[in-house]
Design an enzyme around this catalytic site. Structure first.
Site, PDB file in Angstrom:
ATOM      1  N   LEU A 227      14.047 -31.088  41.008  1.00  0.00           N
ATOM      2  CA  LEU A 227      14.153 -31.906  42.212  1.00  0.00           C
ATOM      3  C   LEU A 227      15.303 -31.451  43.111  1.00  0.00           C
ATOM      4  CD1 LEU A 227      12.964 -34.395  43.647  1.00  0.00           C
ATOM      5  CD2 LEU A 227      14.655 -35.790  42.431  1.00  0.00           C
ATOM      6  N   ASP A 228      14.985 -31.162  44.369  1.00  0.00           N
ATOM      7  CA  ASP A 228      15.955 -30.788  45.408  1.00  0.00           C
ATOM      8  C   ASP A 228      16.762 -29.542  45.053  1.00  0.00           C
ATOM      9  OD1 ASP A 228      15.182 -32.889  47.034  1.00  0.00           O
ATOM     10  OD2 ASP A 228      16.636 -34.268  46.164  1.00  0.00           O
ATOM     11  N   GLU A 229      16.201 -28.656  44.243  1.00  0.00           N
ATOM     12  CA  GLU A 229      16.907 -27.430  43.873  1.00  0.00           C
ATOM     13  C   GLU A 229      16.107 -26.176  44.215  1.00  0.00           C
ATOM     14  OE1 GLU A 229      18.472 -27.382  39.935  1.00  0.00           O
ATOM     15  OE2 GLU A 229      19.322 -29.394  40.060  1.00  0.00           O
TER      16      GLU A 229
END
Length: 284
Positions: A227-229
């Site tokens: 997530l969000d990486e």
């Protein structure tokens, strides 16, 4: 005059640029843009080239076959070739926030984005009037833990039906499922309300305000299962100070979200991004 774009990625080695440019000469092409990057640490080569074809008798399929049989096999390349008139089909995923959606559709209507938008998908009905205003089909698919599998299947069926090439999450407030990510690897673009991974959660500007930050930012990235990486496409910042209110933070932040997401869409749709090892090479 037909214009084509070629993207190349392979192990760095001697003679790549010479071989490619000689190939363009052989097919009677005129190079109007060329740029390359070498990742020295990993010994990887990246190139983006645009050329105009002066011989109308040479078709794209013939060029692709010839390129594959010669250059690609010689250098063991990953490659893609696109024509200028191939507009990618983009699906918009939204929830209740409308600022990014309005901005994208405004730019689309003004001809600023080289894309087609066949549909808008949402987990709420709130933004249907906006889709109708721009005459774009709107599909509401409620998405909860209880119906996740069914919702995912409906999304995938719609994306296949409309022949979607990439997806933009214009403040879509749901986690994208692994199956959808796998189908659209490095083709799902998200906008995040900070320089990742600072100030996560539902109220990032409130958290930033409490910390007394001096800049706020926005980040657009490709979606991965972490997530969000995912690989970062575009970022920007604006300055704030103690005289700004939370409302000021939100307004400035949303302005950044619009701008950064629009830049990312433009870069992706114009085939100016290449992904390797969770990083992007972004050509000018």
């Amino acid at each position: 005059m037909q214009k084509i774009t070629i993207l190349i990625h392979c192990e760095d080695q001697k003679g790549i640029i010479a071989a490619v440019t000689n190939f363009i000469l052989k097919i009677e092409g005129n190079i109007v843009y060329i740029d390359q990057h070498v990742d020295v640490e990993q010994n990887e080569f990246f190139m983006r080239l645009e050329c105009e074809l002066t011989n109308k008798e040479i078709g794209l399929a013939s060029i692709q076959n010839d390129f594959h049989q010669t250059i690609v096999q010689d250098f063991n390349m990953s490659w893609e070739i696109y024509t200028k008139d191939q507009k990618p089909k983009m699906a918009l995923f939204v929830s209740k926030y409308d600022h990014c959606l309005f901005d994208i559709l405004g730019r689309y209507s003004a001809g600023e984005l080289n894309v087609e938008i066949p549909l808008i998908v949402s987990n709420h009905e709130d933004l249907r009037p906006i889709a109708e205003r721009f005459n774009i089909p709107f599909h509401c698919i409620p998405f909860t833990k209880e119906n996740k599998a069914e919702g995912e299947q409906q999304q995938i069926e719609l994306l296949k039906k409309y022949g979607i090439d990439f997806i933009v999450l214009a403040r879509y407030m749901q986690i994208i499922t692994p199956n959808l990510i796998a189908l659209y690897e490095n083709k799902i673009i998200n906008i995040h309300h900070s320089f990742l991974p600072a100030f996560p959660g539902a109220k990032p500007y409130h958290s930033a305000f409490k910390r007394g930050v001096k800049i706020i930012g926005a980040t657009s990235h490709y979606v991965t299962q972490e997530l969000d990486e995912g690989p970062i496409i575009e970022q920007d910042i604006t300055r704030v100070s103690h005289i700004n209110s939370i409302e000021d933070f939100i307004m400035k932040g949303r302005d950044l979200e619009r701008i950064v997401l629009a830049r990312a869409i433009k870069l992706h749709s114009e085939r100016k991004t290449m992904v390797f090892s969770n990083k992007t090479v972004v050509f000018s």
